[in-house]
Design a protein around this motif. Structure first.
Motif, PDB file in Angstrom:
ATOM      1  N   SER A  21       0.842  -1.175   0.000  1.00 30.70           N
ATOM      2  CA  SER A  21       0.000   0.000   0.000  1.00 30.70           C
ATOM      3  C   SER A  21       0.889   1.240   0.000  1.00 30.70           C
ATOM      4  O   SER A  21       2.010   1.215   0.520  1.00 30.70           O
ATOM      5  N   CYS A  22       0.374   2.289  -0.565  1.00 29.43           N
ATOM      6  CA  CYS A  22       1.075   3.569  -0.568  1.00 29.43           C
ATOM      7  C   CYS A  22       0.040   4.638  -0.234  1.00 29.43           C
ATOM      8  O   CYS A  22      -0.856   4.910  -1.037  1.00 29.43           O
ATOM      9  N   ALA A  23       0.176   5.209   0.948  1.00 28.04           N
ATOM     10  CA  ALA A  23      -0.757   6.231   1.403  1.00 28.04           C
ATOM     11  C   ALA A  23      -0.193   7.610   1.094  1.00 28.04           C
ATOM     12  O   ALA A  23       0.983   7.884   1.367  1.00 28.04           O
ATOM     13  N   ALA A  24      -1.046   8.458   0.543  1.00 34.48           N
ATOM     14  CA  ALA A  24      -0.623   9.800   0.151  1.00 34.48           C
ATOM     15  C   ALA A  24      -1.298  10.856   1.016  1.00 34.48           C
ATOM     16  O   ALA A  24      -2.453  10.702   1.410  1.00 34.48           O
ATOM     17  N   SER A  25      -0.560  11.891   1.300  1.00 33.67           N
ATOM     18  CA  SER A  25      -1.131  13.014   2.035  1.00 33.67           C
ATOM     19  C   SER A  25      -1.808  13.974   1.060  1.00 33.67           C
ATOM     20  O   SER A  25      -1.614  13.881  -0.158  1.00 33.67           O
ATOM     21  N   ASN A  77      -7.025   7.931  -0.641  1.00 32.94           N
ATOM     22  CA  ASN A  77      -5.693   8.463  -0.964  1.00 32.94           C
ATOM     23  C   ASN A  77      -4.633   7.370  -0.955  1.00 32.94           C
ATOM     24  O   ASN A  77      -3.519   7.554  -0.439  1.00 32.94           O
ATOM     25  N   THR A  78      -4.968   6.230  -1.518  1.00 32.01           N
ATOM     26  CA  THR A  78      -4.076   5.082  -1.433  1.00 32.01           C
ATOM     27  C   THR A  78      -3.986   4.372  -2.784  1.00 32.01           C
ATOM     28  O   THR A  78      -4.989   4.215  -3.484  1.00 32.01           O
ATOM     29  N   VAL A  79      -2.783   3.932  -3.105  1.00 32.10           N
ATOM     30  CA  VAL A  79      -2.552   3.084  -4.269  1.00 32.10           C
ATOM     31  C   VAL A  79      -1.996   1.760  -3.765  1.00 32.10           C
ATOM     32  O   VAL A  79      -1.282   1.704  -2.755  1.00 32.10           O
ATOM     33  N   TYR A  80      -2.354   0.707  -4.459  1.00 33.94           N
ATOM     34  CA  TYR A  80      -1.990  -0.649  -4.034  1.00 33.94           C
ATOM     35  C   TYR A  80      -1.209  -1.365  -5.124  1.00 33.94           C
ATOM     36  O   TYR A  80      -1.356  -1.085  -6.315  1.00 33.94           O
ATOM     37  N   LEU A  81      -0.402  -2.310  -4.690  1.00 32.91           N
ATOM     38  CA  LEU A  81       0.248  -3.227  -5.623  1.00 32.91           C
ATOM     39  C   LEU A  81       0.046  -4.632  -5.073  1.00 32.91           C
ATOM     40  O   LEU A  81       0.657  -5.007  -4.067  1.00 32.91           O
ATOM     41  N   GLN A  82      -0.842  -5.360  -5.712  1.00 29.72           N
ATOM     42  CA  GLN A  82      -1.089  -6.748  -5.339  1.00 29.72           C
ATOM     43  C   GLN A  82      -0.107  -7.621  -6.100  1.00 29.72           C
ATOM     44  O   GLN A  82      -0.103  -7.624  -7.332  1.00 29.72           O
ATOM     45  N   MET A  83       0.703  -8.350  -5.375  1.00 30.82           N
ATOM     46  CA  MET A  83       1.741  -9.176  -5.986  1.00 30.82           C
ATOM     47  C   MET A  83       1.425 -10.642  -5.716  1.00 30.82           C
ATOM     48  O   MET A  83       1.279 -11.035  -4.554  1.00 30.82           O
ATOM     49  N   SER A  84       1.330 -11.422  -6.772  1.00 41.97           N
ATOM     50  CA  SER A  84       1.031 -12.841  -6.657  1.00 41.97           C
ATOM     51  C   SER A  84       2.084 -13.649  -7.406  1.00 41.97           C
ATOM     52  O   SER A  84       2.864 -13.091  -8.181  1.00 41.97           O
ATOM     53  N   ASP A 112       7.445  13.030  -6.709  1.00 41.44           N
ATOM     54  CA  ASP A 112       7.389  12.700  -5.286  1.00 41.44           C
ATOM     55  C   ASP A 112       7.545  11.187  -5.095  1.00 41.44           C
ATOM     56  O   ASP A 112       6.914  10.402  -5.810  1.00 41.44           O
ATOM     57  N   TRP A 113       8.357  10.820  -4.103  1.00 37.70           N
ATOM     58  CA  TRP A 113       8.685   9.425  -3.870  1.00 37.70           C
ATOM     59  C   TRP A 113       8.504   9.064  -2.405  1.00 37.70           C
ATOM     60  O   TRP A 113       8.750   9.896  -1.518  1.00 37.70           O
ATOM     61  N   GLY A 114       8.113   7.820  -2.164  1.00 35.32           N
ATOM     62  CA  GLY A 114       8.089   7.300  -0.808  1.00 35.32           C
ATOM     63  C   GLY A 114       9.464   6.809  -0.386  1.00 35.32           C
ATOM     64  O   GLY A 114      10.417   6.841  -1.172  1.00 35.32           O
ATOM     65  N   GLN A 115       9.550   6.320   0.829  1.00 36.09           N
ATOM     66  CA  GLN A 115      10.839   5.886   1.372  1.00 36.09           C
ATOM     67  C   GLN A 115      11.159   4.447   0.994  1.00 36.09           C
ATOM     68  O   GLN A 115      12.291   3.991   1.172  1.00 36.09           O
ATOM     69  N   GLY A 116      10.175   3.734   0.499  1.00 33.36           N
ATOM     70  CA  GLY A 116      10.397   2.356   0.065  1.00 33.36           C
ATOM     71  C   GLY A 116      10.029   1.342   1.126  1.00 33.36           C
ATOM     72  O   GLY A 116      10.061   1.620   2.321  1.00 33.36           O
ATOM     73  N   THR A 117       9.682   0.151   0.673  1.00 31.92           N
ATOM     74  CA  THR A 117       9.393  -0.964   1.572  1.00 31.92           C
ATOM     75  C   THR A 117      10.061  -2.210   1.009  1.00 31.92           C
ATOM     76  O   THR A 117      10.021  -2.465  -0.192  1.00 31.92           O
TER      77      THR A 117
END
Length: 123
Positions: A21-25, A77-84, A112-117
């Motif tokens: 998940s990626c939550a955006a402000s 305010n969220t984008v998802y990446l479902q990985m199978s 704009d970039w997140g910090q990564g997971t």
């Protein structure tokens, strides 16, 4: 500008699944196209998938097509990446990124970039 925070990474076995998940402000999330990228140890960061502002247009790297699905919920305010069907070669740090306008596959287009997971897939 939008702040992005990824979550959902972890350890999975080959053949398993994870959902990032990626939550955006901010209140203008629906004005941003979103992308997912990843960087494996010792490798360049690469495109994984992207989704348009409305969610109607999705693109995937050939390496993940048919295994990964990108989606978004603009109300949350969220984008998802479902990985199978995960593979050891999917091991990487996964980043989400945002840009105003049309979605693209180019890292340089995203502002704009997140910090990564971290995602680790064991064989």
């Amino acid at each position: 500008q939008v702040q992005l925070v990824e979550s959902g990474g972890g350890l999975a076995q080959a053949g398993g699944s994870l959902r990032l998940s990626c939550a955006a402000s901010g209140r203008t999330f629906s004005s941003y196209a979103m992308g997912w990228f990843r960087q494996a140890p010792g490798k360049e960061r690469e495109f994984v998938g992207s989704i348009s502002m409305s969610g109607a247009i999705k693109r995937y790297a050939d390496s993940v097509k048919s295994r990964f699905t990108i989606s978004r919920d603009n109300a949350k305010n969220t984008v998802y990446l479902q990985m199978s069907s995960l593979k050891p070669e999917d091991t990487a740090v996964y980043y989400c990124a945002a840009r105003r306008g049309a979605s693209t596959t180019l890292q340089s287009d995203y502002i704009d970039w997140g910090q990564g997971t971290q995602v680790t897939v064991s064989s």
